[in-house]
Enzyme design. Sequence first.
Site: not given
Length: 389
Positions: A72, A200, A292, A296, A384
């Site tokens: 991604h 998100y 979550p 990580k 990220y």
Amino acid sequence: MDTQVAIIGGGPSGLLLSQLLNRAGIATVILERSSRDHVLSRIRAGILEWGTVELLREAGVGARMEAEGFPHDGTFLTDAERMVHIDFKGLTGKQVMVYGQTEVTRDLYDAQDAMGTTILHGVEDVSIHDLDGPVARVDYTLNGERRSLTCAYVAGCDGFHGVSRQTIPEDKRREFERVYPFGWLGILSRTPPVSHELIYANSPHGFALASMRNANLVRCYVQVPLSDKAEDWSDDRFWAEFRRRLPSETAARLITGPSIEKSIAPLRSFVSEPLRWGRLFLVGDAAHIVPPTGAKGLNLAASDVFYLHQALTDALQTGSKGGIDAYSDRALARIWKAMRFSWQMTTMLHRFEGEDSFAERMRGATLAHLAQSEVARRDLAENYVGLPF
Ligand SMILES: Cc1cc2nc3c(=O)[nH]c(=O)nc-3n(C[C@H](O)[C@H](O)[C@H](O)COP(=O)(O)OP(=O)(O)OC[C@H]3O[C@@H](n4cnc5c(N)ncnc54)[C@H](O)[C@@H]3O)c2cc1C
């Protein structure tokens, strides 16, 4: 000695460490409490940092991930109607890989079987001894019989509820914890993802995450009070709430279907220091837990394994103890940065019960800043995709 490294826990940390050590010529034995089927049925992480991808390749378990995983290039953050795209590839040159923890674990079990590693399942009452002597010992019960395993080092890869961390005397441990007042209700469903990248969502009704495993398997979450039970949530109720938390244009595209798994996970930040006690080393969830939100947990387990496999290889093959002496500090330096990022993402994206209107405005302002500032987006993207090992 019966083996060079005794590994307690056959989850991703224990299996990956064993695989890397075996490939370096070091003998290991894995002691796992649960059955293999049980370990493989746990639906957990789904996003791999690129450093984790490269470590899995180095461990010789990259082939199926390359064929079936989905790289991604970015992700979306949303509030009521605004969508902010974080372009990982454009901002950092890196991607993440969508490939489930279940698949990583299956690949590692297959590779370990091929190496002929001893993995004992159904092991009970593990206790760890002689960590300050020349040879460590692990006692355990298997099929009702008490047994012992002697070794040079013990790797505690037995997760948050394991025995390894508790073996370090309480007055020698320092624990840091933040428990969040909500959980994530997650479902797995054989339906197509609502978006080609993860979403998100910070909605006025609470957080939601639209995640996926492949083109016809989604993992979707909504933030719920800790008092809720998974049985309280019918599939229809879940999808209605999930839809309500997405921007309307995205919600209109949502295809729903029956869940094939449904569970609630509490959210917690936790670190136990130090990661070493004599001949014992803590790895992964045995030493730290992240919420979550930043994806990580599994990735931190992988970076711990990276530092420890190098350190143990040096100690056992060249006698150089520098790596094992530095392990705890090296791993903790990276762990705390991931802790900060996961906490920041969690605070930025969730409604906290009883919060005031100021907190809501702060979340909105954070998203507005991300929408406008490439520097802010790059900072988020850098964390990220994963800080370097
Ligand atoms: C809902 C959810 C979503 C998540 N999403 C992500 C994500 O997107 N990205 C990410 O990176 N991480 C994520 N995580 C976190 C990730 O799943 C964990 O960090 C990861 O499983 C840690 O691996 P581990 O091997 O250290 O511990 P575990 O997976 O907990 O494995 C420990 C093993 O030790 C065994 N064990 C325990 N006690 C004993 C004992 N006394 N004796 C012998 N064996 C024992 C257990 O049975 C288990 O198999 C998520 C977690 C959850 C719950």
